[in-house]
Design a protein around this motif. Structure first.
Motif, PDB file in Angstrom:
ATOM      1  N   THR A 165       0.285 -13.364 -10.648  1.00  0.00           N
ATOM      2  CA  THR A 165      -0.673 -11.940 -10.208  1.00  0.00           C
ATOM      3  C   THR A 165      -0.372 -11.336  -9.081  1.00  0.00           C
ATOM      4  O   THR A 165      -0.863 -12.178  -8.324  1.00  0.00           O
ATOM      5  N   LEU A 166      -0.287 -10.409  -8.480  1.00  0.00           N
ATOM      6  CA  LEU A 166      -0.797  -9.829  -7.375  1.00  0.00           C
ATOM      7  C   LEU A 166      -2.381  -9.190  -7.511  1.00  0.00           C
ATOM      8  O   LEU A 166      -2.958  -9.139  -8.890  1.00  0.00           O
ATOM      9  N   VAL A 167      -2.872  -9.401  -6.993  1.00  0.00           N
ATOM     10  CA  VAL A 167      -4.163  -8.971  -7.174  1.00  0.00           C
ATOM     11  C   VAL A 167      -5.004  -7.506  -5.879  1.00  0.00           C
ATOM     12  O   VAL A 167      -4.359  -7.249  -4.828  1.00  0.00           O
ATOM     13  N   LYS A 168      -5.763  -6.709  -6.984  1.00  0.00           N
ATOM     14  CA  LYS A 168      -5.647  -5.465  -6.202  1.00  0.00           C
ATOM     15  C   LYS A 168      -7.022  -5.320  -5.094  1.00  0.00           C
ATOM     16  O   LYS A 168      -7.937  -6.255  -5.796  1.00  0.00           O
ATOM     17  N   THR A 169      -6.914  -4.801  -3.620  1.00  0.00           N
ATOM     18  CA  THR A 169      -7.330  -4.919  -2.759  1.00  0.00           C
ATOM     19  C   THR A 169      -8.473  -3.248  -2.405  1.00  0.00           C
ATOM     20  O   THR A 169      -7.067  -2.222  -3.035  1.00  0.00           O
ATOM     21  N   GLU A 170      -9.445  -2.969  -2.487  1.00  0.00           N
ATOM     22  CA  GLU A 170      -9.956  -1.502  -1.807  1.00  0.00           C
ATOM     23  C   GLU A 170      -9.727  -1.948  -0.407  1.00  0.00           C
ATOM     24  O   GLU A 170     -10.207  -1.147   0.374  1.00  0.00           O
ATOM     25  N   GLN A 171      -9.218  -3.826   0.503  1.00  0.00           N
ATOM     26  CA  GLN A 171      -9.322  -3.444   1.623  1.00  0.00           C
ATOM     27  C   GLN A 171      -7.486  -2.974   2.518  1.00  0.00           C
ATOM     28  O   GLN A 171      -6.738  -3.131   1.462  1.00  0.00           O
ATOM     29  N   ASP A 172      -7.670  -2.688   3.201  1.00  0.00           N
ATOM     30  CA  ASP A 172      -6.318  -2.104   4.215  1.00  0.00           C
ATOM     31  C   ASP A 172      -5.443  -3.014   4.599  1.00  0.00           C
ATOM     32  O   ASP A 172      -6.640  -4.025   5.709  1.00  0.00           O
ATOM     33  N   ILE A 173      -5.036  -4.134   4.058  1.00  0.00           N
ATOM     34  CA  ILE A 173      -4.077  -5.606   4.340  1.00  0.00           C
ATOM     35  C   ILE A 173      -3.864  -5.186   5.440  1.00  0.00           C
ATOM     36  O   ILE A 173      -3.223  -4.818   6.301  1.00  0.00           O
ATOM     37  N   PRO A 174      -4.185  -6.323   6.566  1.00  0.00           N
ATOM     38  CA  PRO A 174      -3.764  -6.523   8.005  1.00  0.00           C
ATOM     39  C   PRO A 174      -2.655  -6.701   8.062  1.00  0.00           C
ATOM     40  O   PRO A 174      -1.862  -6.995   7.695  1.00  0.00           O
ATOM     41  N   THR A 175      -1.784  -6.375   9.582  1.00  0.00           N
ATOM     42  CA  THR A 175      -0.476  -6.514   9.842  1.00  0.00           C
ATOM     43  C   THR A 175       0.417  -7.963   9.530  1.00  0.00           C
ATOM     44  O   THR A 175       0.762  -7.586   8.965  1.00  0.00           O
ATOM     45  N   ASN A 176      -0.794  -8.744  10.008  1.00  0.00           N
ATOM     46  CA  ASN A 176       0.125  -9.609  10.372  1.00  0.00           C
ATOM     47  C   ASN A 176      -0.410 -10.671   8.925  1.00  0.00           C
ATOM     48  O   ASN A 176       0.641 -11.606   8.822  1.00  0.00           O
ATOM     49  N   ILE A 177      -1.296 -10.030   7.784  1.00  0.00           N
ATOM     50  CA  ILE A 177      -1.263 -10.835   6.653  1.00  0.00           C
ATOM     51  C   ILE A 177      -0.146 -10.211   5.802  1.00  0.00           C
ATOM     52  O   ILE A 177       0.927 -10.923   5.338  1.00  0.00           O
ATOM     53  N   THR A 178       0.634  -8.960   6.386  1.00  0.00           N
ATOM     54  CA  THR A 178       1.580  -8.645   5.191  1.00  0.00           C
ATOM     55  C   THR A 178       3.562  -9.042   6.132  1.00  0.00           C
ATOM     56  O   THR A 178       3.949  -9.341   5.909  1.00  0.00           O
ATOM     57  N   LYS A 179       2.988  -9.524   7.753  1.00  0.00           N
ATOM     58  CA  LYS A 179       3.972  -9.825   7.969  1.00  0.00           C
ATOM     59  C   LYS A 179       4.488 -11.298   7.568  1.00  0.00           C
ATOM     60  O   LYS A 179       5.924 -11.940   7.869  1.00  0.00           O
ATOM     61  N   LEU A 180       3.053 -11.796   7.092  1.00  0.00           N
ATOM     62  CA  LEU A 180       3.305 -13.004   6.872  1.00  0.00           C
ATOM     63  C   LEU A 180       3.642 -13.475   5.750  1.00  0.00           C
ATOM     64  O   LEU A 180       4.535 -14.399   4.608  1.00  0.00           O
TER      65      LEU A 180
END
Length: 304
Positions: free
Chosen positions: A56-71
């Motif tokens: 499952t994906l999990v909802k977060t209130e944080q903005d996902i950092p660019t490096n995490i999205t890239k990874l």
């Protein structure tokens, strides 16, 4: 993760089990106190064979950092309709129950999970399962490797890493590493039930009956657990591909995993076939029986 030992509630076991659950998380960063979980995966194994999974994906209130999205490829938009962390972790509790947990640098995952458990249940509910850390097994049984990132260990053993840094794929890679290290560590490795080994019949190897045919294996082989089936296909002239597309000629579907019919790759293969692509979709048992009936191969050993 040494500084987060207060969040680790189970006991580490440096052993090899036949029945266990592999877990992995994707997160927005490295600190369980400052960062959030964005994906949870757990794959259950019985007699070393995959039988079920929880992803499952999990909802977060944080903005996902660019490096995490890239990874990982995970974006905030993907999490819009995902369950909140409390609901996702409750689902994990229901799935893992009392299983031994296996993971790569698993204390990282357990620290994140139990920090969130403490937030939601104020110390009344934690993941207390005993666990195996494949990273520590690697250091123990392959000390010469030096580099201990999971992707490097996988490459050392010749395990494919395509799609890594997504939780479900990382669980699969972790389990493959776990089994490879097991082969090194245990002189008398107990193979999964109903495993057989095949050998090409004399002369068939030279004739290459599968010459030029592209094969895609999907799922886990059911009635026949064939240790060397991919090697056999190669010896018969076949070409292995690790993803489905219109170039694939034969799809071998292993039905041991109960959710195989819902998997995206299986549905895509059906879509290709229904669109007129001349591919054959065949169950594992039918394929193996055909090899035997056509005298392409013979069974040379059987482990029950």
């Amino acid at each position: 993760m040494a500084k987060y030992t207060n969040l680790i509630k189970g006991v580490e076991l440096n052993k090899f089990f036949n029945n266990y659950t592999v877990i992995d998380l994707e997160t927005t960063g490295l600190s369980p106190y400052a960062n959030d979980i964005i994906e949870i995966s757990a794959i259950k194994y019985r007699q070393n064979r995959k039988v079920a999974e929880y992803v499952t994906l999990v909802k977060t209130e944080q903005d996902i950092p660019t490096n995490i999205t890239k990874l990982t490829g995970i974006t905030n938009k993907m999490l819009t309709n995902a369950p909140d962390p409390r609901t996702a972790i409750l689902g994990l509790f229901d799935f893992i129950r009392s299983d031994v947990l296996v993971g790569y640098n698993i204390t990282f995952d357990l620290a994140f999970l139990n920090y969130n458990c403490d937030l939601f249940w104020a110390g009344d509910k934690f993941i207390k399962n005993n666990y195996v850390d494949v990273m520590n097994l690697t250091k123990r049984y392959v000390p010469s490797l030096g580099i201990t990132k999971q992707v490097n260990v996988a490459e050392y053993f010749g395990i494919g890493t395509k799609g890594s840094h997504r939780a479900a794929t990382d669980c699969e890679i972790c389990n493959a590493c776990y089994q490879k290290i097991r082969e090194i560590a245990e002189e008398e490795y107990t193979a999964p039930r109903e495993q057989i080994i095949l050998s090409c019949k004399a002369g068939i190897n030279a004739k290459k009956p599968f010459a030029g045919r592209i094969f895609f294996f999907l799922g886990i082989l059911d009635r026949w657990y064939i240790k060397n089936i991919r090697d056999i296909v190669l010896k018969l002239g076949g070409i292995l591909q690790d993803y489905p597309n219109e170039n694939v000629d034969i799809v071998i579907v292993g039905t041991a995993y109960e959710g195989i019919l819902e998997k995206e790759d299986f549905q895509y293969c059906q879509y290709l076939k229904n669109s007129g692509v001349p591919l054959t979709i065949v169950k594992d048992e039918v394929f193996i029986r055909t090899l035997l009936e056509r005298n392409y191969v013979e069974e040379v050993s059987s482990l029950f």
